[in-house]
Each structure stands twice: as C-alpha cells, then as structure tokens.
Motif scaffolding. Structure first.
Motif, PDB file in Angstrom:
ATOM      1  N   ALA A 186      18.598  90.346  69.757  1.00 33.99           N
ATOM      2  CA  ALA A 186      17.644  89.511  69.535  1.00 33.99           C
ATOM      3  C   ALA A 186      18.052  88.744  68.268  1.00 33.99           C
ATOM      4  CB  ALA A 186      16.485  89.943  69.307  1.00 33.99           C
ATOM      5  N   VAL A 187      19.102  87.916  68.459  1.00 33.19           N
ATOM      6  CA  VAL A 187      19.620  86.946  67.561  1.00 33.19           C
ATOM      7  C   VAL A 187      20.015  85.534  67.922  1.00 33.19           C
ATOM      8  CG1 VAL A 187      21.113  89.098  66.565  1.00 33.19           C
ATOM      9  CG2 VAL A 187      22.071  87.654  68.203  1.00 33.19           C
ATOM     10  N   GLU A 203      27.264  86.114  65.401  1.00 34.77           N
ATOM     11  CA  GLU A 203      28.479  87.097  65.444  1.00 34.77           C
ATOM     12  C   GLU A 203      27.863  88.434  64.468  1.00 34.77           C
ATOM     13  OE1 GLU A 203      32.465  85.465  65.327  1.00 34.77           O
ATOM     14  OE2 GLU A 203      31.355  83.898  64.277  1.00 34.77           O
ATOM     15  N   THR A 204      27.031  88.994  65.173  1.00 36.48           N
ATOM     16  CA  THR A 204      26.533  90.267  64.306  1.00 36.48           C
ATOM     17  C   THR A 204      26.704  91.454  65.034  1.00 36.48           C
ATOM     18  OG1 THR A 204      24.505  89.701  65.644  1.00 36.48           O
ATOM     19  CG2 THR A 204      24.517  88.796  63.465  1.00 36.48           C
ATOM     20  N   HIS A 205      26.906  91.620  66.334  1.00 35.24           N
ATOM     21  CA  HIS A 205      27.293  92.989  67.126  1.00 35.24           C
ATOM     22  C   HIS A 205      28.466  92.811  67.619  1.00 35.24           C
ATOM     23  CE1 HIS A 205      22.802  92.438  66.279  1.00 35.24           C
ATOM     24  NE2 HIS A 205      22.982  93.846  66.604  1.00 35.24           N
ATOM     25  N   PHE A 206      29.297  93.900  67.351  1.00 39.60           N
ATOM     26  CA  PHE A 206      30.625  93.845  68.054  1.00 39.60           C
ATOM     27  C   PHE A 206      30.900  95.200  68.369  1.00 39.60           C
ATOM     28  CE2 PHE A 206      31.080  89.885  65.189  1.00 39.60           C
ATOM     29  CZ  PHE A 206      31.634  89.175  66.008  1.00 39.60           C
ATOM     30  N   ARG A 207      31.871  95.333  69.447  1.00 39.15           N
ATOM     31  CA  ARG A 207      32.316  96.511  70.101  1.00 39.15           C
ATOM     32  C   ARG A 207      33.847  96.320  69.908  1.00 39.15           C
ATOM     33  NH1 ARG A 207      31.533 100.859  72.402  1.00 39.15           N
ATOM     34  NH2 ARG A 207      29.381 100.432  72.597  1.00 39.15           N
ATOM     35  N   VAL A 208      34.685  97.547  69.478  1.00 41.64           N
ATOM     36  CA  VAL A 208      36.078  97.011  69.242  1.00 41.64           C
ATOM     37  C   VAL A 208      36.704  98.405  69.739  1.00 41.64           C
ATOM     38  CG1 VAL A 208      36.082  98.164  66.898  1.00 41.64           C
ATOM     39  CG2 VAL A 208      38.016  96.558  67.674  1.00 41.64           C
ATOM     40  N   LEU A 258      16.873  96.731  72.903  1.00 39.18           N
ATOM     41  CA  LEU A 258      15.322  96.992  72.953  1.00 39.18           C
ATOM     42  C   LEU A 258      14.524  96.007  71.992  1.00 39.18           C
ATOM     43  CD1 LEU A 258      15.044 100.742  72.911  1.00 39.18           C
ATOM     44  CD2 LEU A 258      15.158  99.305  74.878  1.00 39.18           C
ATOM     45  N   GLY A 259      15.221  94.960  71.534  1.00 37.78           N
ATOM     46  CA  GLY A 259      14.419  93.921  70.923  1.00 37.78           C
ATOM     47  C   GLY A 259      14.252  94.137  69.457  1.00 37.78           C
ATOM     48  N   GLY A 260      14.835  95.041  68.547  1.00 34.94           N
ATOM     49  CA  GLY A 260      14.849  95.467  67.387  1.00 34.94           C
ATOM     50  C   GLY A 260      13.552  96.104  66.883  1.00 34.94           C
ATOM     51  N   ASN A 261      12.472  96.152  67.544  1.00 34.75           N
ATOM     52  CA  ASN A 261      11.214  96.915  67.340  1.00 34.75           C
ATOM     53  C   ASN A 261      11.099  98.194  67.475  1.00 34.75           C
ATOM     54  OD1 ASN A 261      10.975  96.419  69.908  1.00 34.75           O
ATOM     55  ND2 ASN A 261       9.172  95.490  70.132  1.00 34.75           N
ATOM     56  N   LYS A 262      12.017  98.744  67.688  1.00 37.65           N
ATOM     57  CA  LYS A 262      12.124 100.319  67.813  1.00 37.65           C
ATOM     58  C   LYS A 262      11.336 100.766  69.267  1.00 37.65           C
ATOM     59  CE  LYS A 262      13.356 101.200  63.295  1.00 37.65           C
ATOM     60  NZ  LYS A 262      13.838 100.102  62.506  1.00 37.65           N
TER      61      LYS A 262
END
Length: 137
Positions: A59-60, A65-70, A127-131
């Motif tokens: 939800a951005v 560029e906030t969530h990455f997998r490396v 899940l939308g950031g609302n836990k």
C-alpha cells in the motif's frame, strides 16, 4: 557461479552475475534500487546479486522504492552465521534502512549454498498495513 544455466535478465558483471529487475517489472531502476545494488557490490563483492523491488505489492504510491527482496551470494559469508551475514548486509545499507527502505528481505548465501538452491524466495501478499489477520474480512 550459475553452472551454465541461462537465467532471463541475467547480466554478467566482471565475472559475477547480477539479476537486473527493475521496479515492479517496469524495466526502470530507481535511485534507491541503484544505491542498494552499488553498495552491496562494493561491500560484499557478490558472485550473484538478485534484487527485487516489491513495493508495488504494498500500500504505497506507484513508483515507490520502499520494499525490497535481495539474494546475495558471497564468499565473504563463509563461516558466518545467518545473523552475521544479515548484519553485513544491514551495515552496507545503513543509510537506506534509516530512510526510504521500509522492508528488506535478505537471502545471504555462500556460493556452495547457492549452487544447492538458487531460488529467490517470494514474499507473502501485503495485508494493507492495517494488521489484518489472514482470513478476516
């Protein structure tokens, strides 16, 4: 190395392999992604560096560029515990982790471990950031 397999999007860089995936598959690499790639290459001299911007699945705003997998494969990880390996990655990306990067999933492997399993894990859906708990309306 990659034992002769052809991998789409694979770019060879000075004898090392680097999977180049742009932000959300658009082909464009943003400044945060470029900084992460450069810093990990400088700090760990990886044989393989796979970097995936997963921000579009969260939800951005578009283009974030906030969530990455490396996945980082480096001989520097030989003899280190997973925690020590993650600490090396975190140290290299300290600036990004205190600023624009909200989440970073890390797979830090030795070359031998990568030869055994060269798959980049996938993240669960946001899940939308609302836990919300899975399965709740």
């Amino acid at each position: 190395m990659l034992s002769g397999r052809l991998v789409p999007g694979l770019v060879s860089m000075a004898g090392r392999a680097c999977l180049s995936r742009g932000s959300a598959g658009s082909g464009a690499i943003g400044p945060v992604e470029a900084a992460i790639r450069t810093k990990l290459e400088q700090a760990l001299s990886p044989e393989v560096l796979e970097l995936r911007n997963e921000s579009s699945g969260h939800a951005v705003p578009p283009g974030s560029e906030t969530h990455f997998r490396v996945a980082v494969v480096s001989s520097r990880f030989e003899g280190l515990s997973p925690l020590q390996r993650h600490r090396l990655v975190h140290a290299a990306l300290a600036e990004e982790l205190t600023g624009p990067v909200h989440a970073l999933a890390i797979q830090a492997r030795t070359p031998a471990q990568w030869r055994e399993n060269s798959q980049l894990d996938t993240s669960p859906p946001c899940l939308g950031g609302n836990k919300k708990a899975l399965g709740t309306p």
